[in-house]
Motif scaffolding. Structure first.
Motif, PDB file in Angstrom:
ATOM      1  N   HIS A   1      14.514  43.932  92.894  1.00 40.81           N
ATOM      2  CA  HIS A   1      13.828  44.896  93.748  1.00 40.81           C
ATOM      3  C   HIS A   1      13.803  46.274  93.103  1.00 40.81           C
ATOM      4  O   HIS A   1      12.771  46.972  93.105  1.00 40.81           O
ATOM      5  N   ASP A   2      14.954  46.670  92.547  1.00 38.81           N
ATOM      6  CA  ASP A   2      15.046  48.014  91.986  1.00 38.81           C
ATOM      7  C   ASP A   2      14.213  48.174  90.720  1.00 38.81           C
ATOM      8  O   ASP A   2      13.676  49.262  90.461  1.00 38.81           O
ATOM      9  N   VAL A   3      14.101  47.111  89.933  1.00 41.03           N
ATOM     10  CA  VAL A   3      13.419  47.207  88.641  1.00 41.03           C
ATOM     11  C   VAL A   3      11.983  46.698  88.736  1.00 41.03           C
ATOM     12  O   VAL A   3      11.007  47.448  88.562  1.00 41.03           O
ATOM     13  N   VAL A   4      11.837  45.395  89.044  1.00 41.48           N
ATOM     14  CA  VAL A   4      10.503  44.776  88.989  1.00 41.48           C
ATOM     15  C   VAL A   4       9.608  45.287  90.102  1.00 41.48           C
ATOM     16  O   VAL A   4       8.468  45.715  89.869  1.00 41.48           O
ATOM     17  N   ALA A   5      10.107  45.234  91.346  1.00 37.05           N
ATOM     18  CA  ALA A   5       9.259  45.631  92.466  1.00 37.05           C
ATOM     19  C   ALA A   5       8.845  47.100  92.353  1.00 37.05           C
ATOM     20  O   ALA A   5       7.705  47.471  92.665  1.00 37.05           O
ATOM     21  N   HIS A   6       9.747  47.925  91.898  1.00 43.33           N
ATOM     22  CA  HIS A   6       9.415  49.342  91.752  1.00 43.33           C
ATOM     23  C   HIS A   6       8.313  49.539  90.719  1.00 43.33           C
ATOM     24  O   HIS A   6       7.336  50.282  90.961  1.00 43.33           O
ATOM     25  N   ARG A   7       8.436  48.859  89.573  1.00 45.46           N
ATOM     26  CA  ARG A   7       7.432  49.039  88.520  1.00 45.46           C
ATOM     27  C   ARG A   7       6.076  48.479  88.947  1.00 45.46           C
ATOM     28  O   ARG A   7       5.022  49.094  88.684  1.00 45.46           O
ATOM     29  N   VAL A   8       6.074  47.316  89.584  1.00 47.01           N
ATOM     30  CA  VAL A   8       4.798  46.741  90.033  1.00 47.01           C
ATOM     31  C   VAL A   8       4.163  47.634  91.098  1.00 47.01           C
ATOM     32  O   VAL A   8       2.934  47.804  91.138  1.00 47.01           O
ATOM     33  N   SER A   9       4.974  48.194  91.966  1.00 47.62           N
ATOM     34  CA  SER A   9       4.430  49.111  92.979  1.00 47.62           C
ATOM     35  C   SER A   9       3.757  50.312  92.330  1.00 47.62           C
ATOM     36  O   SER A   9       2.688  50.762  92.771  1.00 47.62           O
ATOM     37  N   LEU A  10       4.349  50.836  91.257  1.00 44.75           N
ATOM     38  CA  LEU A  10       3.729  51.951  90.547  1.00 44.75           C
ATOM     39  C   LEU A  10       2.388  51.533  89.948  1.00 44.75           C
ATOM     40  O   LEU A  10       1.411  52.307  89.971  1.00 44.75           O
ATOM     41  N   ILE A  11       2.330  50.314  89.395  1.00 41.72           N
ATOM     42  CA  ILE A  11       1.061  49.818  88.833  1.00 41.72           C
ATOM     43  C   ILE A  11      -0.004  49.759  89.913  1.00 41.72           C
ATOM     44  O   ILE A  11      -1.166  50.179  89.708  1.00 41.72           O
ATOM     45  N   VAL A  12       0.362  49.226  91.097  1.00 46.86           N
ATOM     46  CA  VAL A  12      -0.607  49.120  92.194  1.00 46.86           C
ATOM     47  C   VAL A  12      -1.074  50.506  92.625  1.00 46.86           C
ATOM     48  O   VAL A  12      -2.275  50.741  92.859  1.00 46.86           O
ATOM     49  N   LEU A  13      -0.155  51.445  92.729  1.00 45.35           N
ATOM     50  CA  LEU A  13      -0.536  52.796  93.142  1.00 45.35           C
ATOM     51  C   LEU A  13      -1.469  53.465  92.125  1.00 45.35           C
ATOM     52  O   LEU A  13      -2.482  54.083  92.488  1.00 45.35           O
ATOM     53  N   HIS A  14      -1.143  53.340  90.843  1.00 48.79           N
ATOM     54  CA  HIS A  14      -1.999  53.943  89.818  1.00 48.79           C
ATOM     55  C   HIS A  14      -3.357  53.257  89.764  1.00 48.79           C
ATOM     56  O   HIS A  14      -4.388  53.930  89.539  1.00 48.79           O
TER      57      HIS A  14
END
Length: 379
Positions: free
Chosen positions: A181-194
């Motif tokens: 959650h801390d690593v993968v989900a955070h990074r994927v969430s940033l990709i979706v936002l960008h």
């Protein structure tokens, strides 16, 4: 079977006692002696349910005929089963039986009087017939209790060990879930936002479509990641059935291929054989094989043309993903490097085979999996 042998042994020993070979001979007719010995044998066989009839027969036959085998076996069972108060009562009954036998011996006279009429002989006989078997029964009960306590303690320790192992697994699953959650989900969430921001701000229609596609794939990845995290956090799969989406199968394959086509890869699907329902686990595995193979094409071959083959054979399902050589050198996207290894394990768990090979001449790559297709899908 054990009590059948016990009954037969008591019958034989009682008959020998009444004949005088190992005891006091009786003047009763042989049929009567056989009948008395038979009754003793039957009550000894019945001792698996209740040993009191055997004790009653033993008391009567000992006082009447000095027949000791039934009373000896009954004394052993008394030591195995009676409480302290019961043992005192049983001991008093044994003393009474010995007294009756001594009085009967003094009254009848002869050999029986010599063996039982005196106090010393009566006490010695009582010790041999009732005292020693009673002590043996007490020892057997104590040994049985010790063994049962040891067995219960071992089972308790085993249960505690299983609980500790399950607790450790739960904690490890929770730790892995937190890390993901801390690593993968955070990074994927940033990709979706960008990607969403790029879709809104760009004026180029093609760029907007690509950003929307990236955002959709990212949101789907977050949904799948949430399901995986739910499995990791919950030890019971039943509790997840209401929350976790059904895993993808071959019915969702066209959507997966459309996503690859939208990223610029020419993907052609080929179906051979008559399509038929197969087990859900087989369909999910086939879908994952194609998904991983297409991911590798994106990483290592760019927009190289790719053929996806689904072949329904006799008793098996075969899937192939073959890509052509990349048109230009492409920088590899970083990955864990365990994709094909995990696929091989997944396929082999179902009894199938996975084959991967590079085309030395053309520069392409092939991923082929053969899966047993026994049964009907439960979707």
């Amino acid at each position: 079977m054990r009590f059948v042998l016990l009954g037969a042994g008591v019958f034989a020993a009682s008959l020998l006692t009444l004949h005088g070979q190992v005891g006091v001979p009786s003047s009763l007719p042989l049929p009567v002696l056989v009948a008395v010995a038979a009754v003793a044998g039957v009550t000894a066989w019945h001792a698996r349910r209740s040993w009191w009839p055997l004790a009653a027969v033993g008391a009567v036959t000992y006082g009447w005929l000095v027949m000791w085998p039934p009373l000896m076996v009954a004394s052993f069972h008394a030591g195995r089963t009676l409480s302290r108060r019961g043992l005192l009562a049983y001991g008093g009954g044994c003393v009474a039986v010995c007294g009756v036998s001594a009085l009967a011996g003094g009254w009848l006279g002869g050999l029986r009087e010599m063996m039982t009429a005196t106090l010393g002989n009566a006490l010695l006989t009582a010790l041999a017939v009732m005292g020693l078997p009673l002590v043996a029964g007490l020892w057997a009960r104590a040994r049985h209790e010790v063994l049962e306590a040891a067995k219960e303690r071992a089972e308790r320790l085993e249960r505690e060990q299983v609980m500790r192992a399950e607790q450790a697994r739960t904690q490890e699953r929770a730790r892995i879930a937190r890390e993901m959650h801390d690593v993968v989900a955070h990074r994927v969430s940033l990709i979706v936002l960008h990607a969403g921001a790029l879709e809104v701000r760009t004026s180029d229609e093609e760029t907007a479509r690509a950003a929307a596609l990236i955002g959709g794939i990212g949101r789907e990845a977050l949904t799948n990641l949430r399901d995986v995290l739910g499995v990791l956090r919950s030890p019971r799969q039943e509790a997840l059935d209401a929350d976790v989406r059904p895993p993808p199968t071959l019915g969702d394959l066209d959507q997966l291929l459309d996503q690859s086509r939208a990223l610029g890869i020419t993907v052609t699907r080929h179906d051979e054989g008559e399509p038929r329902p197969v087990e859900a686990t087989v369909e999910r595995t086939a879908y994952r094989v194609i998904q991983e193979a297409l991911t590798n094409v994106h990483k290592h071959a760019g927009n190289a043309g790719t053929d996806v083959l689904i072949r329904y054979g006799t008793g098996q399902l075969e899937v192939e993903v073959r890509n052509q050589a990349p048109h230009a050198p492409r920088e590899d996207v970083p990955g864990a490097g365990w994709g094909l290894v995990g696929l091989r394990e997944r396929v082999e768990l179902l009894g199938g085979t996975l084959r991967t090979s590079a085309d030395d001449d053309g520069g392409g790559f092939l991923v082929s999996a053969r899966l047993p297709a026994g049964g009907t899908s439960s979707r």
